[in-house]
Motif scaffolding. Structure first.
Motif, short mmCIF file in Angstrom:
data_model
loop_
_atom_site.label_atom_id
_atom_site.label_comp_id
_atom_site.label_asym_id
_atom_site.label_seq_id
_atom_site.Cartn_x
_atom_site.Cartn_y
_atom_site.Cartn_z
N GLY A 299 4.91 80.30 2.57
CA GLY A 299 3.74 79.53 2.95
C GLY A 299 3.13 78.86 1.73
N HIS A 300 1.82 78.68 1.78
CA HIS A 300 1.12 78.00 0.69
C HIS A 300 -0.09 78.82 0.27
CE1 HIS A 300 3.57 74.83 2.48
NE2 HIS A 300 3.48 74.21 1.32
N ARG A 301 -0.50 78.66 -0.99
CA ARG A 301 -1.61 79.46 -1.51
C ARG A 301 -2.50 78.61 -2.40
NH1 ARG A 301 0.61 84.18 -5.00
NH2 ARG A 301 -1.55 84.33 -5.67
N ASN A 302 -3.69 79.15 -2.66
CA ASN A 302 -4.64 78.50 -3.55
C ASN A 302 -5.60 79.58 -4.02
OD1 ASN A 302 -5.96 76.53 -4.99
ND2 ASN A 302 -6.29 75.16 -3.24
N GLN A 303 -6.38 79.30 -5.04
CA GLN A 303 -7.36 80.27 -5.48
C GLN A 303 -8.47 79.60 -6.28
OE1 GLN A 303 -4.81 82.86 -7.99
NE2 GLN A 303 -6.18 82.36 -9.68
N MET A 304 -9.60 80.28 -6.30
CA MET A 304 -10.73 79.87 -7.13
C MET A 304 -11.29 81.12 -7.79
SD MET A 304 -11.70 76.55 -7.12
CE MET A 304 -13.49 76.48 -7.25
N THR A 305 -11.73 80.99 -9.03
CA THR A 305 -12.38 82.09 -9.75
C THR A 305 -13.77 81.64 -10.15
OG1 THR A 305 -10.26 82.92 -10.56
CG2 THR A 305 -12.25 83.67 -11.68
N PHE A 306 -14.77 82.32 -9.58
CA PHE A 306 -16.17 81.99 -9.84
C PHE A 306 -16.68 82.85 -10.99
CE2 PHE A 306 -15.25 81.41 -5.33
CZ PHE A 306 -15.64 80.09 -5.13
N VAL A 307 -17.47 82.25 -11.87
CA VAL A 307 -18.05 82.95 -13.01
C VAL A 307 -19.48 83.39 -12.64
CG1 VAL A 307 -18.62 82.85 -15.45
CG2 VAL A 307 -16.66 81.54 -14.56
N LEU A 308 -19.76 84.67 -12.82
CA LEU A 308 -21.06 85.25 -12.49
C LEU A 308 -21.66 85.79 -13.78
CD1 LEU A 308 -19.71 87.37 -9.49
CD2 LEU A 308 -20.56 85.03 -9.40
N THR A 309 -22.76 85.20 -14.22
CA THR A 309 -23.30 85.49 -15.55
C THR A 309 -24.67 86.16 -15.46
OG1 THR A 309 -22.12 83.58 -16.45
CG2 THR A 309 -23.88 84.51 -17.80
N GLY A 310 -24.83 87.19 -16.31
CA GLY A 310 -26.15 87.79 -16.48
C GLY A 310 -26.49 88.85 -15.47
N LEU A 311 -27.69 88.78 -14.91
CA LEU A 311 -28.20 89.82 -14.02
C LEU A 311 -27.68 89.64 -12.59
CD1 LEU A 311 -31.94 89.77 -15.22
CD2 LEU A 311 -30.04 91.18 -16.08
N ASP A 312 -27.81 90.71 -11.80
CA ASP A 312 -27.56 90.68 -10.35
C ASP A 312 -26.13 90.23 -10.01
OD1 ASP A 312 -30.32 91.29 -10.00
OD2 ASP A 312 -30.80 89.16 -10.19
N VAL A 313 -25.15 90.72 -10.77
CA VAL A 313 -23.76 90.29 -10.56
C VAL A 313 -23.29 90.64 -9.15
CG1 VAL A 313 -21.38 90.80 -11.22
CG2 VAL A 313 -23.08 90.24 -12.97
N GLU A 314 -23.54 91.84 -8.68
CA GLU A 314 -23.08 92.24 -7.36
C GLU A 314 -23.71 91.35 -6.28
OE1 GLU A 314 -20.85 94.53 -6.68
OE2 GLU A 314 -20.61 95.48 -8.65
N GLU A 315 -25.00 91.05 -6.42
CA GLU A 315 -25.67 90.22 -5.42
C GLU A 315 -25.16 88.78 -5.46
OE1 GLU A 315 -27.09 92.28 -7.53
OE2 GLU A 315 -28.03 93.79 -6.25
N LYS A 316 -24.90 88.26 -6.65
CA LYS A 316 -24.34 86.91 -6.76
C LYS A 316 -22.96 86.84 -6.10
CE LYS A 316 -26.81 85.77 -11.04
NZ LYS A 316 -26.74 85.72 -12.51
#
Length: 565
Positions: A299-316
């Protein structure tokens, strides 16, 4: 009889381009091998062949021969390589044209029959289907006077077994000699991994910047001494060789088309600086079935990696995930999220204050994981968590492949040696076989050493007392660990149970984990079934080939006797 000096100049398709010249100029050799094929490589070559039927071989090997074919001929070094990939006849033709153009009088042969595409009634949707051939086609070519032998998919160790069998005149039932050469081939096959590359205790390796490639001095009984050219980097020690012996194996029995090798019989001894003697290998008849490497487009695939900086990482992370999940319409067949908490409290740099949220999507329809997915992710840029950004811009979907293994009776594989003069010699299947699940001799007992006496313990990293090497076999991962001392082995053999392994590697908790002991190497090997899903090309795991799984395990802490620390 003098030992046969076999060197290796390639452990994978993409290895050091200059290694062929380094090995030819660095000292005496009789044979130079090159291993260019892996399960993933067959998929890469299969996609290349779709674009042009003339492709399908390792083009880097052809470039190396442009530079070094004349040098190998001048020095009397025979070349044996699986760089033919899916088109060994095509690569052999390229080399003949090259030799004619340069005026080099070399005799070139090739081995074919591994390509099973088009076999009636089998694997109609496969992109590649290749049987793992053995050493006897290579031997036939060398016996006919070949200077260069090109193969397709043969087992990696057969590149060494074939020349050794030709040189010493071994028969097909010289099991122990064949097993010894198989062990030597397994040590050589990954190049500098035997000379200090990817080694757990790399800080102890002298001159680690450019490890030399390994050489096996093989004796007439199949025993060998592993070494390297004088003056090259890296080191050859009992531990560097142990690490490579444990790479990508399963149980003590190592089945192959030439012989089933008993890894639990192998002994190692330091034989001088950068020299390790390998002896004691026992062999048994090969299995009655041949392994086949299958690749098909998944099949086909794709991905994105989001950067989470500073406080509240889990909530972000929770917000970004909820937003993208709601925006993906239609939803891809597979969606995998991982959050890597690489962030540090009160960090001195923005990068050290950041964590990474990765989303991998897979679907048969490239549109679903292409612009639809990328567009949904980009649209969040001004409407999501504070500090929103990603490690790379969105991309189009890319195809991925799925690896599976199949087995067919040996008699159904046509193994052909095409000699330098063009004569075709069919190689018969082994006359005597032994099914590992049936008529093979009973396994050796699993003798564990006496445990260490009770004493004070300290919480510490496993890697302080044990080395590791890990890798992939299709969708399974293996982790081999060895103890650095005899007392360390007495502790490791009893402390690192399957249950403890699952505690240290939580990903393995729901999977089948099999432990194998190799007391003569002071080693344990763990096979984790299904950890890598459908194989490296389809795996959504952070480390899709489990190359660093062993190093992660070494970093985990447990109670270790203070006497070992």
């Amino acid at each position: 009889m003098e030992p046969l000096r076999i060197g290796n100049a390639s452990g994978f398709y993409g290895d050091r381009l200059s290694a062929v010249r380094e090995m030819l100029e660095g000292g005496p050799l009789d044979v130079l091998t090159g291993d260019y094929l892996a399960e993933l490589t067959m998929l890469i070559l299969g996609r290349a062949r779709l674009k042009n039927p003339m492709y399908g071989y390792a083009s880097t090997f052809a470039r190396q021969m442009e530079d070094c074919l004349g040098l190998a001929h001048e020095r009397g070094v025979k070349i044996v390589t699986n760089a033919g990939g899916l088109n060994p006849a095509g690569l052999a033709a390229v080399l003949r044209d090259m030799a004619d153009r340069f005026g080099i009088a070399v005799r070139i042969a090739h081995v074919e029959g591994d390509d099973l595409m088009g076999t009636p009634g089998r694997w109609p949707e496969a992109l590649t289907a290749n049987a793992y051939l053995g050493a006897w086609g290579i031997k036939e070519c060398l016996d006919a006077g070949a200077d260069v032998v090109v193969t397709g998919r043969v087992t990696d160790a057969s590149l060494v077994v074939g020349p050794a069998a030709a040189h010493f005149g071994w028969g097909r039932e010289d099991w122990d000699a064949l097993a010894g050469a198989t062990v030597a081939g397994h040590i050589l096959e990954c190049g500098a991994q035997a000379t200090g590359g990817n080694f757990s205790f790399f800080t102890e390796i002298p001159d680690p910047l450019r490890p030399g490639f390994p050489i096996a001095e093989i004796a007439s009984d199949g025993s060998s001494v592993i070494t390297k050219h004088e003056g090259t980097g890296g080191a050859v020690t009992v531990e560097t060789v142990t690490a490579q012996l444990l790479y990508e194996i399963a149980g003590p029995r190592y089945p192959g088309p030439d012989v089933t090798t008993r890894f639990d019989t192998v002994r190692l001894a330091q034989d001088g600086p950068d020299r390790v003697r390998v002896h004691g290998a026992a062999g048994e008849p090969p299995p009655p079935a041949t392994k086949v490497c299958l690749n098909h487009l998944g099949g086909h695939r794709n991905q994105m990696t989001f950067v989470l900086t500073g406080l509240d990482v889990e909530e972000k992370a929770a917000l970004a995930r909820a937003q993208l999940e709601a925006a993906m319409t239609p939803r891809p067949r597979t969606v995998r999220w991982t959050l890597a908490r690489t962030d540090h409290r009160d960090a001195g740099s923005e990068e050290e204050a950041s964590a990474f949220l990765r989303c991998v999507v897979m679907d048969p329809d490239p549109k679903v994981v292409g612009r639809a997915f990328s567009g949904a992710a980009v649209e969040l840029a001004l409407a999501s968590y504070p500090g929103f950004h990603a490690t790379s811009p969105p991309t189009e979907a890319s195809p991925y492949g799925v690896y599976t293994a199949a087995y067919i009776p040996n008699e159904e594989v046509t193994h052909v040696a095409v000699l330098p003069g063009g004569e075709r010699v069919e190689i018969p299947p082994p006359a005597r076989t032994a099914d590992l699940a049936g008529d093979a001799p009973p396994p050796l007992p699993d003798p564990l050493p006496e445990p260490l006496p009770e004493g004070p313990v300290r919480r510490a990293a496993l890697g302080l007392v044990a080395g590791a090497r890990s890798g992939d076999k299709g969708g399974d991962a293996n982790v081999g660990l060895w103890a650095r001392t005899e007392d360390g082995w007495r502790w490791l053999a009893h402390a690192l149970t399957v249950e403890r392994f699952r505690e240290l590697v939580p990903e393995a908790r729901g999977l089948t984990v099999t432990r194998h002991a190799l007391p003569r190497l002071r080693a344990l090997n763990f096979v984790v079934s299904g950890l890598l899903g459908e194989g490296v090309a389809a795996s959504t795991r952070f480390d899709p080939q489990a190359k660093a799984l062993g190093e992660w395990l070494r970093s985990r802490e447990l109670d270790i006797p203070e006497a070992l620390l």
